[in-house]
Design an enzyme around this catalytic site. Structure first.
Site, PDB file in Angstrom:
ATOM      1  N   SER A 142       0.934  -1.394  -0.158  1.00  0.00           N
ATOM      2  CA  SER A 142       0.102   0.031   0.126  1.00  0.00           C
ATOM      3  C   SER A 142       0.834   1.424   0.012  1.00  0.00           C
ATOM      4  CB  SER A 142      -0.981   0.031   1.180  1.00  0.00           C
ATOM      5  OG  SER A 142      -1.834   0.943   1.170  1.00  0.00           O
ATOM      6  N   ASP A 155      10.250   5.127 -10.092  1.00  0.00           N
ATOM      7  CA  ASP A 155       9.987   5.757 -11.409  1.00  0.00           C
ATOM      8  C   ASP A 155      10.636   7.222 -11.694  1.00  0.00           C
ATOM      9  OD1 ASP A 155       7.892   4.015 -11.968  1.00  0.00           O
ATOM     10  OD2 ASP A 155       6.482   5.356 -11.826  1.00  0.00           O
ATOM     11  N   LYS A 181      -0.519  -3.953  -3.706  1.00  0.00           N
ATOM     12  CA  LYS A 181      -1.984  -3.395  -3.198  1.00  0.00           C
ATOM     13  C   LYS A 181      -1.897  -2.104  -3.658  1.00  0.00           C
ATOM     14  CE  LYS A 181      -4.842  -2.461   0.784  1.00  0.00           C
ATOM     15  NZ  LYS A 181      -4.851  -0.717   0.853  1.00  0.00           N
TER      16      LYS A 181
END
Length: 433
Positions: free
Chosen positions: A336, A347, A361
């Site tokens: 999460s 990224d 998740k």
């Protein structure tokens, strides 16, 4: 004469002295008041008529004014279902030998309504459960002082960490111990959040745990007294070669503040490189992880969410950022909010992920206050990494794959110097490979 009485006399005097000068204004005020009240009455009447005609609820206080369809008129509790509930209840009354109350039956139906969604992250909380759940977001509660993780396949629950000076440590519990039962509840039959709520309770009460210890292949039962505990969600230390180490166990209400203090202290100690440990971090509050990412990352998107109506909400960082070579440690229990952090770091190529693939998740839950003190947590949006990756049930692959291995002897207490993943992170930061 008391102060309240004096104040009242002064107010009366002011009104009396100004009365002759404000007759017209007062009339206008009364007219405006009557008009406002009339408008409110008309608005209330309109809402009542709308509700009656459309069979809907008007929900106020959850953002915008919302209309929620009343499924009673759509067949959720139609005549057939109402009869079936009555029929089942009658058989229970006639033949069931156990003890129960009507409130327990109603509570079970409400839990079942949300459970029928088939989403383990959507949960109905009765009043007691809701209070326990909200407390868990602050880090302050009455419990035993241990961090737990749950295998997503087998549902086995294992103690990840026992905090110093807590009932868990006093009872002799150790990291690696498996919780078999809590009271009479089989731990594999509950989601971790539900099981934790059973372990927590009022201060001074006791919880009975059945524990399996793999190191000596033994199973034992102990009683642990619950105590009020305030656990930090951030721990830190300075390692060799000026490497700062920050472990975040969960993203709670004040985790971002704790992180800032840790960062400030490590910088004063001369930190030149950084390791952030998110292993076994189950997630937590979105605002908390966003605030920490904002502290670390350059200007740009941290994460964005999209709800069932296609509405997109973007969370961004500003230009202020840190500039240290960084490793982020992750594993299969990093979930999460931890994956929001790891996904943003990956990224932006702002650090190197070491460990094993994360939990996967990629959905967001919202919490709603219901009537009578109970609550509802339901999945309301999907989240995406800055590059638009949806990681739900997929997880995030680390840059360097490395299974955890404790380099000490079986039964030894955990030590950072015997943690192969942490050792590898330090090697990467000092040697660049």
């Amino acid at each position: 004469m008391d102060q309240n009485h004096i104040d009242q006399n002064i107010n009366d005097q002011n009104i009396t002295e100004q009365k002759p000068k404000r007759t017209f204004a007062k009339g206008m005020g009364i007219g405006a008041l009557i008009g406002a009240v009339s408008s409110l009455v008309i608005a209330a009447l309109a809402i009542v008529i709308y509700v009656k005609v459309t069979h809907s609820y008007i929900a106020i206080g959850v953002g915008d004014l919302s209309v929620v369809q009343n499924k009673d008129e759509q067949g959720l509790i139609d005549e057939k279902t109402a009869f079936k509930i009555s029929e089942i209840s009658s058989y229970i009354d006639l033949y069931y030998t156990g003890k129960y109350t009507a409130d327990q039956e109603r509570d079970g139906m409400l839990h079942g309504l949300v459970n029928a969604l088939g989403d383990p992250y959507s949960v109905y909380f009765n009043e007691t459960e809701y209070k326990d759940f909200m407390v868990s977001n602050t880090g302050e509660y009455a419990g035993i002082g241990a961090t737990l993780s749950q295998d997503k396949e087998t549902k086995e629950v294992t103690i990840v960490k026992v905090y110093e000076g807590t009932p868990a440590e006093e009872a002799g519990l150790k990291a690696g111990d498996q919780i078999v039962t809590v009271g009479e509840i089989d731990s594999t039959t509950k989601e971790l959040s539900d099981l934790v709520s059973q372990i927590r309770g009022e201060e001074g009460t006791k919880v009975t745990l059945t524990v399996y210890r793999k190191s000596d292949d033994s199973t034992f039962t102990i009683e642990v007294e619950r105590k009020n505990i305030v656990l930090p969600s951030v721990e830190y230390s300075m390692l060799d070669n000026k490497i700062g180490y920050i472990q975040i166990s969960q993203f709670q209400t004040d985790t971002d503040e704790q992180f800032d203090k840790a960062l400030e202290d490590l910088e004063k100690q001369g930190m030149e490189k950084m390791i952030i440990d998110l292993r076994d971090n189950p997630g937590g509050l979105l605002d908390s992880v966003v605030n920490i990412c904002d502290r670390i990352l350059p200007e740009g998107t941290i994460v964005y969410t999209e709800d069932k109506m296609g509405k997109k909400v973007t969370y961004s960082s500003d230009k202020k950022c840190i500039d240290y070579p960084m490793v982020v440690l992750v594993n299969g229990n990093s979930a999460s909010a931890s994956e929001i952090f790891a996904g943003a770091i990956k990224d932006y190529e702002y650090g190197t992920l070491i460990g094993t693939k994360t939990f996967g998740k990629g959905i967001v839950q919202s919490i709603f206050n219901l009537s009578n003190g109970d609550g509802l947590k339901i999945t309301t949006a999907n989240y995406f990494t800055p590059k638009g990756n949806f990681i739900h049930k997929v997880g995030i692959e680390p840059d360097i794959e490395l299974e955890y291995k404790f380099l000490g002897k079986e039964g030894d207490t955990y030590d950072k110097t015997l943690d192969n993943q942490l050792i590898r992170a330090q090697e990467y930061l000092t040697k660049g490979k």
